[in-house]
Design a protein around this motif. Sequence first.
Motif, mmCIF file in Angstrom:
data_model
loop_
_atom_site.group_PDB
_atom_site.id
_atom_site.type_symbol
_atom_site.label_atom_id
_atom_site.label_comp_id
_atom_site.label_asym_id
_atom_site.label_seq_id
_atom_site.Cartn_x
_atom_site.Cartn_y
_atom_site.Cartn_z
ATOM 1 N N ALA A 89 0.815 -1.216 0.000
ATOM 2 C CA ALA A 89 0.000 0.000 0.000
ATOM 3 C C ALA A 89 0.851 1.269 0.000
ATOM 4 O O ALA A 89 0.515 2.250 -0.677
ATOM 5 N N ASP A 90 1.954 1.267 0.749
ATOM 6 C CA ASP A 90 2.778 2.477 0.815
ATOM 7 C C ASP A 90 3.470 2.752 -0.514
ATOM 8 O O ASP A 90 3.591 3.916 -0.929
ATOM 9 N N LEU A 91 3.898 1.707 -1.200
ATOM 10 C CA LEU A 91 4.532 1.897 -2.503
ATOM 11 C C LEU A 91 3.517 2.414 -3.517
ATOM 12 O O LEU A 91 3.834 3.272 -4.350
ATOM 13 N N LEU A 92 2.313 1.897 -3.472
ATOM 14 C CA LEU A 92 1.246 2.369 -4.352
ATOM 15 C C LEU A 92 0.955 3.839 -4.120
ATOM 16 O O LEU A 92 0.769 4.607 -5.069
ATOM 17 N N SER A 93 0.907 4.229 -2.871
ATOM 18 C CA SER A 93 0.597 5.617 -2.533
ATOM 19 C C SER A 93 1.644 6.567 -3.080
ATOM 20 O O SER A 93 1.324 7.604 -3.678
ATOM 21 N N ASN A 94 2.897 6.221 -2.892
ATOM 22 C CA ASN A 94 3.980 7.072 -3.399
ATOM 23 C C ASN A 94 3.935 7.180 -4.917
ATOM 24 O O ASN A 94 4.120 8.257 -5.489
ATOM 25 N N PHE A 95 3.690 6.059 -5.570
ATOM 26 C CA PHE A 95 3.659 6.033 -7.034
ATOM 27 C C PHE A 95 2.478 6.853 -7.560
ATOM 28 O O PHE A 95 2.595 7.585 -8.553
ATOM 29 N N ALA A 96 1.349 6.746 -6.888
ATOM 30 C CA ALA A 96 0.153 7.480 -7.309
ATOM 31 C C ALA A 96 0.356 8.988 -7.223
ATOM 32 O O ALA A 96 -0.132 9.746 -8.066
ATOM 33 N N LYS A 97 1.084 9.431 -6.230
ATOM 34 C CA LYS A 97 1.361 10.862 -6.088
ATOM 35 C C LYS A 97 2.266 11.351 -7.213
ATOM 36 O O LYS A 97 2.142 12.493 -7.661
ATOM 37 N N ARG A 98 3.164 10.493 -7.653
ATOM 38 C CA ARG A 98 4.087 10.862 -8.715
ATOM 39 C C ARG A 98 3.399 10.872 -10.074
ATOM 40 O O ARG A 98 3.706 11.696 -10.932
ATOM 41 N N TYR A 99 2.468 9.926 -10.281
ATOM 42 C CA TYR A 99 1.794 9.791 -11.576
ATOM 43 C C TYR A 99 0.278 9.770 -11.380
ATOM 44 O O TYR A 99 -0.367 8.717 -11.502
ATOM 45 N N PRO A 100 -0.303 10.907 -11.083
ATOM 46 C CA PRO A 100 -1.735 10.964 -10.748
ATOM 47 C C PRO A 100 -2.665 10.649 -11.915
ATOM 48 O O PRO A 100 -3.841 10.348 -11.701
ATOM 49 N N ASN A 101 -2.173 10.704 -13.138
ATOM 50 C CA ASN A 101 -3.040 10.468 -14.294
ATOM 51 C C ASN A 101 -3.148 8.998 -14.678
ATOM 52 O O ASN A 101 -3.959 8.636 -15.531
ATOM 53 N N ALA A 102 -2.324 8.162 -14.059
ATOM 54 C CA ALA A 102 -2.387 6.727 -14.338
ATOM 55 C C ALA A 102 -3.385 6.063 -13.390
ATOM 56 O O ALA A 102 -3.637 6.544 -12.282
ATOM 57 N N LYS A 103 -3.921 4.946 -13.807
ATOM 58 C CA LYS A 103 -4.936 4.227 -13.036
ATOM 59 C C LYS A 103 -4.287 3.171 -12.143
ATOM 60 O O LYS A 103 -3.403 2.442 -12.575
ATOM 61 N N GLN A 104 -4.760 3.071 -10.906
ATOM 62 C CA GLN A 104 -4.313 2.003 -10.026
ATOM 63 C C GLN A 104 -5.149 0.759 -10.321
ATOM 64 O O GLN A 104 -6.357 0.744 -10.087
#
Length: 387
Positions: A89-104
Amino acid sequence: MKNEQNKRRDFLKNALASATGLVLLPSISQEVVANSTQSKTIVSPYIHKNIAPKIKFSVIGMNHGHIYGQVEAVIRGGGELVSYFAKEADLLSNFAKRYPNAKQASSEAEILEDKSIHLVLSSSIASERAPLGIRVMKHGKDFMSDKPGITTLEQLAEVRKVQKETKRIYSIMFSERFENKATVKAGELVKAGAIGKVIQTIGMGPHRINLASRPAWFFDKKQFGGILCDIGSHQCDQFLFFTGSTKAEVVSSQVANYTHKQYPQFEDFGDMVLRGNEGTGYVRVDWFSPDGLKTWGDGRLTILGTEGYIEIRKNIDIALRDSGNNLYLVNNKETKYIDCNNEVLPYGEQLVNDIVNRTETAMSQEHCFLATELSIKAQKFARNVVV
Protein backbone atom coordinates in the motif's frame (compact mmCIF):
# COMPACT_ATOMS: atom_id res chain seq x y z
CA MET A 1 4.86 -3.88 9.65
CA LYS A 2 4.93 -0.11 10.01
CA ASN A 3 8.72 -0.19 10.41
CA GLU A 4 9.04 -2.25 7.22
CA GLN A 5 6.85 0.26 5.36
CA ASN A 6 9.05 3.10 6.61
CA LYS A 7 12.13 1.23 5.40
CA ARG A 8 10.58 0.79 1.96
CA ARG A 9 9.69 4.48 1.84
CA ASP A 10 13.20 5.55 2.88
CA PHE A 11 14.71 3.05 0.44
CA LEU A 12 12.77 4.55 -2.48
CA LYS A 13 13.64 8.06 -1.37
CA ASN A 14 17.35 7.27 -1.18
CA ALA A 15 17.21 5.46 -4.52
CA LEU A 16 15.67 8.52 -6.13
CA ALA A 17 18.37 10.68 -4.61
CA SER A 18 21.05 8.37 -5.97
CA ALA A 19 21.17 6.62 -9.32
CA THR A 20 17.58 7.32 -10.23
CA GLY A 21 17.49 10.79 -8.80
CA LEU A 22 20.79 12.37 -9.74
CA VAL A 23 21.83 10.37 -12.75
CA LEU A 24 18.56 9.37 -14.38
CA LEU A 25 16.69 12.56 -13.61
CA PRO A 26 19.31 15.30 -13.84
CA SER A 27 16.83 18.09 -14.41
CA ILE A 28 14.90 17.45 -11.19
CA SER A 29 16.10 19.66 -8.36
CA GLN A 30 17.31 18.32 -5.03
CA GLU A 31 14.25 19.83 -3.40
CA VAL A 32 11.90 17.93 -5.69
CA VAL A 33 13.80 14.68 -5.14
CA ALA A 34 13.70 15.17 -1.37
CA ASN A 35 9.94 15.60 -1.47
CA SER A 36 9.30 12.79 -3.93
CA THR A 37 7.76 10.46 -1.35
CA GLN A 38 5.70 13.08 0.45
CA SER A 39 2.18 14.21 -0.37
CA LYS A 40 3.21 16.78 -2.95
CA THR A 41 2.30 15.85 -6.52
CA ILE A 42 5.27 15.84 -8.88
CA VAL A 43 4.82 16.36 -12.58
CA SER A 44 7.26 14.45 -14.75
CA PRO A 45 9.73 16.79 -16.52
CA TYR A 46 9.99 14.39 -19.45
CA ILE A 47 6.41 14.28 -20.70
CA HIS A 48 6.44 15.48 -24.31
CA LYS A 49 2.99 17.05 -24.46
CA ASN A 50 3.31 17.80 -28.16
CA ILE A 51 4.05 14.21 -29.17
CA ALA A 52 1.34 11.57 -29.34
CA PRO A 53 2.38 8.42 -27.42
CA LYS A 54 3.30 5.45 -29.60
CA ILE A 55 2.56 2.76 -27.01
CA LYS A 56 0.73 2.25 -23.73
CA PHE A 57 2.58 0.75 -20.78
CA SER A 58 1.99 -0.30 -17.19
CA VAL A 59 3.95 -1.07 -14.03
CA ILE A 60 3.68 -4.21 -11.91
CA GLY A 61 5.88 -4.18 -8.81
CA MET A 62 7.85 -1.20 -7.53
CA ASN A 63 10.00 -2.48 -4.67
CA HIS A 64 13.05 -0.55 -5.87
CA GLY A 65 13.13 3.18 -6.60
CA HIS A 66 14.67 2.44 -10.00
CA ILE A 67 11.10 2.07 -11.25
CA TYR A 68 10.86 5.85 -11.53
CA GLY A 69 13.86 6.01 -13.87
CA GLN A 70 12.40 3.16 -15.91
CA VAL A 71 9.07 4.97 -16.25
CA GLU A 72 10.71 8.26 -17.20
CA ALA A 73 12.80 6.57 -19.90
CA VAL A 74 9.71 5.11 -21.57
CA ILE A 75 7.76 8.36 -21.27
CA ARG A 76 10.66 10.20 -22.91
CA GLY A 77 10.64 7.59 -25.64
CA GLY A 78 6.96 8.00 -26.50
CA GLY A 79 5.13 5.79 -24.04
CA GLU A 80 1.97 6.56 -22.09
CA LEU A 81 1.75 5.22 -18.53
CA VAL A 82 -1.83 4.00 -18.15
CA SER A 83 -1.90 1.77 -15.07
CA TYR A 84 0.09 0.27 -12.21
CA PHE A 85 -0.16 -2.36 -9.50
CA ALA A 86 1.80 -3.41 -6.43
CA LYS A 87 1.02 -5.47 -3.35
CA GLU A 88 2.34 -2.84 -0.92
CA ALA A 89 0.00 0.00 0.00
CA ASP A 90 2.78 2.48 0.81
CA LEU A 91 4.53 1.90 -2.50
CA LEU A 92 1.25 2.37 -4.35
CA SER A 93 0.60 5.62 -2.53
CA ASN A 94 3.98 7.07 -3.40
CA PHE A 95 3.66 6.03 -7.03
CA ALA A 96 0.15 7.48 -7.31
CA LYS A 97 1.36 10.86 -6.09
CA ARG A 98 4.09 10.86 -8.71
CA TYR A 99 1.79 9.79 -11.58
CA PRO A 100 -1.74 10.96 -10.75
CA ASN A 101 -3.04 10.47 -14.29
CA ALA A 102 -2.39 6.73 -14.34
CA LYS A 103 -4.94 4.23 -13.04
CA GLN A 104 -4.31 2.00 -10.03
CA ALA A 105 -5.21 -1.50 -11.18
CA SER A 106 -7.02 -3.86 -8.82
CA SER A 107 -4.69 -6.78 -9.59
CA GLU A 108 -1.81 -7.98 -11.72
CA ALA A 109 -4.32 -9.89 -13.85
CA GLU A 110 -6.16 -6.70 -14.75
CA ILE A 111 -3.00 -5.38 -16.42
CA LEU A 112 -1.96 -8.66 -18.02
CA GLU A 113 -5.40 -9.14 -19.57
CA ASP A 114 -5.65 -5.58 -20.90
CA LYS A 115 -4.99 -6.00 -24.62
CA SER A 116 -4.34 -2.27 -25.12
CA ILE A 117 -1.10 -2.44 -23.08
CA HIS A 118 2.07 -3.11 -25.05
CA LEU A 119 4.75 -3.06 -22.35
CA VAL A 120 5.04 -3.87 -18.64
CA LEU A 121 7.78 -2.46 -16.39
CA SER A 122 8.85 -3.87 -13.03
CA SER A 123 11.24 -3.28 -10.18
CA SER A 124 9.70 -5.92 -7.94
CA ILE A 125 11.86 -7.98 -5.58
CA ALA A 126 14.69 -9.22 -7.80
CA SER A 127 13.94 -12.95 -7.56
CA GLU A 128 10.32 -12.29 -8.61
CA ARG A 129 11.12 -10.39 -11.82
CA ALA A 130 11.78 -13.32 -14.16
CA PRO A 131 8.59 -15.21 -13.21
CA LEU A 132 6.63 -12.00 -13.75
CA GLY A 133 8.35 -11.39 -17.09
CA ILE A 134 7.38 -14.89 -18.20
CA ARG A 135 3.74 -14.22 -17.34
CA VAL A 136 3.91 -10.90 -19.17
CA MET A 137 5.34 -12.46 -22.34
CA LYS A 138 2.78 -15.27 -22.27
CA HIS A 139 0.10 -12.57 -22.27
CA GLY A 140 1.52 -11.11 -25.49
CA LYS A 141 3.28 -8.10 -23.98
CA ASP A 142 6.88 -6.92 -23.89
CA PHE A 143 8.70 -6.61 -20.57
CA MET A 144 11.31 -4.27 -19.13
CA SER A 145 12.86 -5.17 -15.78
CA ASP A 146 15.10 -3.38 -13.37
CA LYS A 147 18.44 -5.12 -12.97
CA PRO A 148 19.00 -7.90 -12.11
CA GLY A 149 16.25 -9.04 -14.43
CA ILE A 150 16.97 -12.71 -13.72
CA THR A 151 18.65 -14.22 -10.64
CA THR A 152 19.29 -17.92 -11.40
CA LEU A 153 20.37 -20.04 -14.35
CA GLU A 154 17.10 -21.97 -14.06
CA GLN A 155 15.13 -18.74 -14.43
CA LEU A 156 17.32 -17.72 -17.38
CA ALA A 157 16.65 -21.01 -19.18
CA GLU A 158 12.89 -20.59 -18.78
CA VAL A 159 12.96 -16.94 -19.83
CA ARG A 160 14.96 -17.83 -22.94
CA LYS A 161 12.46 -20.57 -23.78
CA VAL A 162 9.37 -18.39 -23.39
CA GLN A 163 10.95 -15.44 -25.19
CA LYS A 164 11.79 -17.66 -28.15
CA GLU A 165 8.26 -19.06 -28.21
CA THR A 166 6.43 -15.75 -27.86
CA LYS A 167 8.86 -13.49 -29.77
CA ARG A 168 8.29 -10.81 -27.14
CA ILE A 169 10.99 -8.39 -25.93
CA TYR A 170 12.58 -9.08 -22.53
CA SER A 171 14.66 -6.00 -21.76
CA ILE A 172 16.67 -5.17 -18.66
CA MET A 173 17.32 -1.56 -17.74
CA PHE A 174 21.12 -1.47 -17.42
CA SER A 175 20.94 2.14 -16.30
CA GLU A 176 24.69 2.60 -15.78
CA ARG A 177 24.95 2.47 -19.57
CA PHE A 178 21.51 3.38 -20.89
CA GLU A 179 20.87 6.28 -18.52
CA ASN A 180 24.35 7.76 -18.10
CA LYS A 181 25.08 10.39 -20.73
CA ALA A 182 28.87 10.03 -20.59
CA THR A 183 28.58 6.29 -21.21
CA VAL A 184 26.26 6.91 -24.15
CA LYS A 185 28.80 9.39 -25.56
CA ALA A 186 31.59 6.86 -25.08
CA GLY A 187 29.64 4.39 -27.18
CA GLU A 188 29.48 6.92 -30.00
CA LEU A 189 33.20 7.64 -29.77
CA VAL A 190 34.12 3.96 -29.76
CA LYS A 191 31.89 3.31 -32.75
CA ALA A 192 33.58 6.19 -34.59
CA GLY A 193 37.01 4.62 -33.97
CA ALA A 194 38.30 7.30 -31.58
CA ILE A 195 40.44 4.81 -29.62
CA GLY A 196 40.89 2.05 -32.19
CA LYS A 197 39.79 -1.48 -31.35
CA VAL A 198 38.65 -1.93 -27.74
CA ILE A 199 40.60 -4.67 -26.00
CA GLN A 200 39.62 -4.26 -22.33
CA THR A 201 37.14 -2.59 -20.00
CA ILE A 202 37.59 -1.90 -16.29
CA GLY A 203 34.34 -1.16 -14.49
CA MET A 204 34.08 0.13 -10.93
CA GLY A 205 30.64 0.17 -9.32
CA PRO A 206 30.78 1.43 -5.72
CA HIS A 207 27.49 2.11 -3.92
CA ARG A 208 26.39 3.70 -0.64
CA ILE A 209 24.55 1.21 1.50
CA ASN A 210 22.18 3.43 3.57
CA LEU A 211 21.52 0.55 5.95
CA ALA A 212 18.61 2.09 7.83
CA SER A 213 16.53 2.51 4.68
CA ARG A 214 16.98 -0.95 3.18
CA PRO A 215 14.07 -3.43 3.20
CA ALA A 216 14.57 -6.99 4.45
CA TRP A 217 14.78 -8.55 0.96
CA PHE A 218 17.84 -6.45 0.19
CA PHE A 219 19.92 -8.62 2.58
CA ASP A 220 18.62 -12.03 1.44
CA LYS A 221 20.75 -13.46 -1.37
CA LYS A 222 17.90 -15.66 -2.58
CA GLN A 223 15.83 -12.53 -3.13
CA PHE A 224 18.39 -9.99 -4.40
CA GLY A 225 20.62 -12.45 -6.24
CA GLY A 226 24.02 -11.61 -4.75
CA ILE A 227 26.28 -8.65 -5.40
CA LEU A 228 27.72 -9.88 -8.73
CA CYS A 229 24.33 -10.91 -10.05
CA ASP A 230 22.84 -7.60 -8.95
CA ILE A 231 25.08 -4.56 -9.47
CA GLY A 232 27.67 -6.64 -11.32
CA SER A 233 25.19 -7.11 -14.16
CA HIS A 234 25.66 -3.44 -15.13
CA GLN A 235 29.34 -4.10 -15.66
CA CYS A 236 28.81 -7.30 -17.66
CA ASP A 237 26.54 -5.34 -19.98
CA GLN A 238 29.15 -2.63 -20.50
CA PHE A 239 31.95 -5.14 -21.05
CA LEU A 240 30.01 -6.86 -23.84
CA PHE A 241 28.86 -3.60 -25.39
CA PHE A 242 32.21 -1.84 -25.57
CA THR A 243 34.32 -4.84 -26.58
CA GLY A 244 31.70 -6.00 -29.05
CA SER A 245 31.92 -9.54 -27.68
CA THR A 246 29.15 -11.96 -28.65
CA LYS A 247 30.64 -14.87 -26.72
CA ALA A 248 32.20 -14.61 -23.27
CA GLU A 249 33.09 -16.50 -20.11
CA VAL A 250 33.86 -15.78 -16.48
CA VAL A 251 37.55 -16.47 -15.83
CA SER A 252 37.34 -15.92 -12.08
CA SER A 253 35.15 -14.26 -9.47
CA GLN A 254 35.04 -13.71 -5.74
CA VAL A 255 32.71 -12.20 -3.14
CA ALA A 256 33.00 -11.18 0.48
CA ASN A 257 31.08 -9.80 3.43
CA TYR A 258 33.71 -7.66 5.11
CA THR A 259 31.78 -5.48 7.54
CA HIS A 260 28.08 -6.45 7.56
CA LYS A 261 28.22 -9.66 9.59
CA GLN A 262 24.77 -8.98 11.05
CA TYR A 263 23.47 -9.93 7.60
CA PRO A 264 25.06 -13.33 6.87
CA GLN A 265 23.35 -13.64 3.45
CA PHE A 266 24.67 -10.27 2.28
CA GLU A 267 27.83 -9.44 0.31
CA ASP A 268 29.48 -6.03 0.35
CA PHE A 269 32.33 -6.73 -2.09
CA GLY A 270 32.74 -8.65 -5.32
CA ASP A 271 34.93 -8.75 -8.40
CA MET A 272 35.32 -10.77 -11.57
CA VAL A 273 37.54 -11.25 -14.61
CA LEU A 274 35.81 -11.72 -17.97
CA ARG A 275 37.09 -12.97 -21.32
CA GLY A 276 35.17 -12.46 -24.55
CA ASN A 277 35.78 -13.24 -28.19
CA GLU A 278 36.61 -9.56 -28.78
CA GLY A 279 38.24 -8.42 -25.53
CA THR A 280 38.67 -8.84 -21.78
CA GLY A 281 37.22 -7.14 -18.73
CA TYR A 282 37.68 -6.58 -15.02
CA VAL A 283 34.81 -5.65 -12.69
CA ARG A 284 34.76 -4.51 -9.07
CA VAL A 285 31.56 -3.69 -7.19
CA ASP A 286 31.05 -2.83 -3.54
CA TRP A 287 28.88 -1.18 -0.90
CA PHE A 288 31.58 1.04 0.59
CA SER A 289 30.87 4.56 -0.72
CA PRO A 290 31.80 6.77 2.26
CA ASP A 291 29.35 9.30 3.67
CA GLY A 292 31.71 12.15 2.79
CA LEU A 293 31.20 11.52 -0.92
CA LYS A 294 28.71 13.93 -2.50
CA THR A 295 26.92 11.21 -4.43
CA TRP A 296 25.84 7.59 -3.97
CA GLY A 297 28.89 6.17 -5.75
CA ASP A 298 32.01 7.24 -7.64
CA GLY A 299 31.25 4.97 -10.59
CA ARG A 300 34.01 4.76 -13.19
CA LEU A 301 34.60 2.95 -16.45
CA THR A 302 37.88 2.75 -18.34
CA ILE A 303 37.79 1.58 -21.96
CA LEU A 304 41.18 0.62 -23.36
CA GLY A 305 41.68 0.64 -27.12
CA THR A 306 44.59 -0.05 -29.39
CA GLU A 307 44.90 3.67 -30.20
CA GLY A 308 43.85 5.33 -26.96
CA TYR A 309 41.52 5.08 -24.00
CA ILE A 310 38.41 6.62 -22.49
CA GLU A 311 37.71 7.15 -18.81
CA ILE A 312 34.18 7.88 -17.64
CA ARG A 313 33.50 9.38 -14.24
CA LYS A 314 29.78 8.76 -14.11
CA ASN A 315 28.43 10.56 -11.07
CA ILE A 316 31.16 12.91 -9.83
CA ASP A 317 34.70 14.01 -10.60
CA ILE A 318 36.16 14.22 -7.13
CA ALA A 319 38.19 17.36 -6.35
CA LEU A 320 37.22 18.91 -9.70
CA ARG A 321 33.39 19.01 -10.06
CA ASP A 322 30.39 17.65 -8.21
CA SER A 323 28.39 16.92 -11.36
CA GLY A 324 28.42 13.65 -13.26
CA ASN A 325 28.65 12.66 -16.93
CA ASN A 326 32.37 13.34 -17.21
CA LEU A 327 34.40 11.79 -20.03
CA TYR A 328 38.14 11.87 -20.67
CA LEU A 329 39.43 10.92 -24.12
CA VAL A 330 43.11 10.19 -24.78
CA ASN A 331 44.34 9.08 -28.18
CA ASN A 332 47.16 9.69 -30.65
CA LYS A 333 45.77 13.13 -31.53
CA GLU A 334 44.72 14.69 -28.24
CA THR A 335 43.90 14.53 -24.57
CA LYS A 336 40.42 15.92 -24.08
CA TYR A 337 37.76 16.38 -21.42
CA ILE A 338 34.13 16.21 -22.59
CA ASP A 339 31.21 17.42 -20.48
CA CYS A 340 28.39 15.09 -21.52
CA ASN A 341 25.50 16.62 -19.60
CA ASN A 342 23.82 17.83 -22.80
CA GLU A 343 23.90 14.46 -24.52
CA VAL A 344 20.63 12.70 -25.40
CA LEU A 345 19.63 9.42 -23.76
CA PRO A 346 18.32 7.16 -26.54
CA TYR A 347 17.31 3.93 -24.76
CA GLY A 348 13.68 4.82 -24.04
CA GLU A 349 12.92 5.92 -27.57
CA GLN A 350 14.80 2.99 -29.07
CA LEU A 351 12.88 0.52 -26.91
CA VAL A 352 9.53 2.09 -27.80
CA ASN A 353 10.43 1.94 -31.50
CA ASP A 354 11.53 -1.68 -31.11
CA ILE A 355 8.15 -2.50 -29.60
CA VAL A 356 6.36 -0.82 -32.49
CA ASN A 357 8.63 -2.13 -35.27
CA ARG A 358 9.74 -5.47 -33.71
CA THR A 359 13.40 -4.55 -34.07
CA GLU A 360 16.45 -4.69 -31.76
CA THR A 361 17.94 -1.20 -31.76
CA ALA A 362 17.98 -0.60 -27.99
CA MET A 363 19.72 -3.89 -27.21
CA SER A 364 19.72 -7.27 -28.88
CA GLN A 365 17.93 -10.01 -27.00
CA GLU A 366 21.02 -12.20 -27.04
CA HIS A 367 23.15 -9.40 -25.57
CA CYS A 368 20.64 -8.99 -22.75
CA PHE A 369 20.69 -12.70 -21.98
CA LEU A 370 24.48 -13.06 -22.27
CA ALA A 371 25.16 -10.14 -19.90
CA THR A 372 22.73 -11.75 -17.46
CA GLU A 373 24.30 -15.19 -17.87
CA LEU A 374 27.76 -13.82 -17.11
CA SER A 375 26.64 -12.06 -13.94
CA ILE A 376 24.71 -15.10 -12.70
CA LYS A 377 27.62 -17.47 -13.37
CA ALA A 378 30.10 -15.07 -11.77
CA GLN A 379 27.87 -15.09 -8.69
CA LYS A 380 27.14 -18.82 -8.65
CA PHE A 381 30.76 -19.91 -8.98
CA ALA A 382 32.40 -17.10 -7.01
CA ARG A 383 34.97 -17.93 -4.39
CA ASN A 384 33.85 -16.71 -1.00
CA VAL A 385 36.55 -14.67 0.70
CA VAL A 386 36.27 -15.60 4.38
CA VAL A 387 37.38 -12.77 6.66
